[in-house]
Enzyme design. Sequence first.
Site, mmCIF file in Angstrom:
data_model
loop_
_atom_site.group_PDB
_atom_site.id
_atom_site.type_symbol
_atom_site.label_atom_id
_atom_site.label_comp_id
_atom_site.label_asym_id
_atom_site.label_seq_id
_atom_site.Cartn_x
_atom_site.Cartn_y
_atom_site.Cartn_z
ATOM 1 N N HIS A 119 -7.876 54.978 26.912
ATOM 2 C CA HIS A 119 -9.056 55.844 26.443
ATOM 3 C C HIS A 119 -8.792 57.069 26.691
ATOM 4 O O HIS A 119 -8.851 57.864 27.671
ATOM 5 C CB HIS A 119 -10.470 55.287 27.403
ATOM 6 N N CYS B 81 -16.833 66.527 26.105
ATOM 7 C CA CYS B 81 -16.118 66.413 27.546
ATOM 8 C C CYS B 81 -17.278 67.472 28.286
ATOM 9 O O CYS B 81 -17.151 68.531 28.159
ATOM 10 C CB CYS B 81 -15.034 67.200 27.700
#
Length: 318
Positions: free
Chosen positions: A220, A253
Site C-alpha cells: 500500500h 497525505c
Amino acid sequence: MEATGAAALSETFVMIPSSVKIVDVGPRDGLQNEKQPVDTAHKVELVHRLQAAGLREIEVTSFVSPKWVPQMADNAAVMAAISRQPDVRYSVLTPNLKGLEAALPTHPDEVVVFGAASEAFSQRNINCSIAESVERFAPVVAMAHENGLKVRAAVSCALGCPYQGEVSADEVEHVVKLMKAIGVDHCGIADTIGTGTPKRVQAAMERALKHFPLAEVSGHFHDTYGQALANIYACLEMGIHQFDTSVAGLGGCPYAKGATGNVATEDVVFMLNGLGIDTGIDLDALVDAGAFISGVLGRAPVSRAGKALLAKREKAAA
C-alpha cells in the site's frame, strides 16, 4: 561460491507475476479525509463504476465513530445500496469490536485492521503501545473468523513515520509477528507518508514474507515523494502480486500538507498494462470512474495517466 550480480538477483527474486490483484481503496481511504461531505449516492455510484471497470476487490467504507470520521457516517447506507456482483469482494475497515459489530449486518466479505510500525506514531495517535494496539484487535479477528470473514491487516508507517523519521525493517517485522499471532489472514505493508524507496521497500517486504505466504502479502504505497510506482515494481520483482490503489489518486497525505496521497489506480494499471501483466481492469472505464468522482469533488484527477488519457480524448473529439 557465493552468487553475484544477475545470478544473485535470480536467486533472490522470483519471476514478475503474470497477473496482479488490485484493491481499490478510493471509496474508503480515498474519501475519508475529504472535508466536503460526499453524498451517499455518489459513493455508491463510485463503487458501481469501479466494479464495472473490472475491479474485483473494493474497500468500500469504514465502521468508525462518526465523531472522528464524519465522512464515513453513512457506512451502513452505502453497503445497503450497492448492487453487488458475485465475483466482487467488498471490504470494510473495522478498527475495534464495536465497529465490527456494526459492520456484520451489512455483510462485508472481508474486514481490515491496522497497526503502526512506529511506537512514536502509536503513542501519539492512539495513546498506547504497538503491542497494546494489536492486542485490541484480537477479539475483532476472532469474531470475524467466527462469522466466516477474512481479516486483512495493514502495517502502517512501515517505511517512515512523521514523528520518529525512518522505520527499520526490524520494527516492521515486530508488528508483522504480532499480527500473525492474533490470527490475521493477510498482511499489507503500508508506506503511509510515502517516503519509502525500492530497496527499503524490499527489505520490509522480506520481513513480511518470513511470516505470511506470498499470496497473503501486499503493498500500500503513497506517492508523496513520487516513489509509489517504483516501489510497486520493486515488489513485483519479489513476486508480490496484490496492491492497494486509489482511483483518481484520491486521498491526501495528512502529514505532508498539499502532498499527494494514495497511488492512483489508473497510473498503476497503465504501468502493469505496459508490462503485459493482467489486472482484468478496463483502463478507459477506470479513467471514467476517476473523472466522475473528481467532478463530484470539484477538481481534476491526481492520476497522471488519467489526466493524460482524458486530454487525449478531448483532443480527438476536437
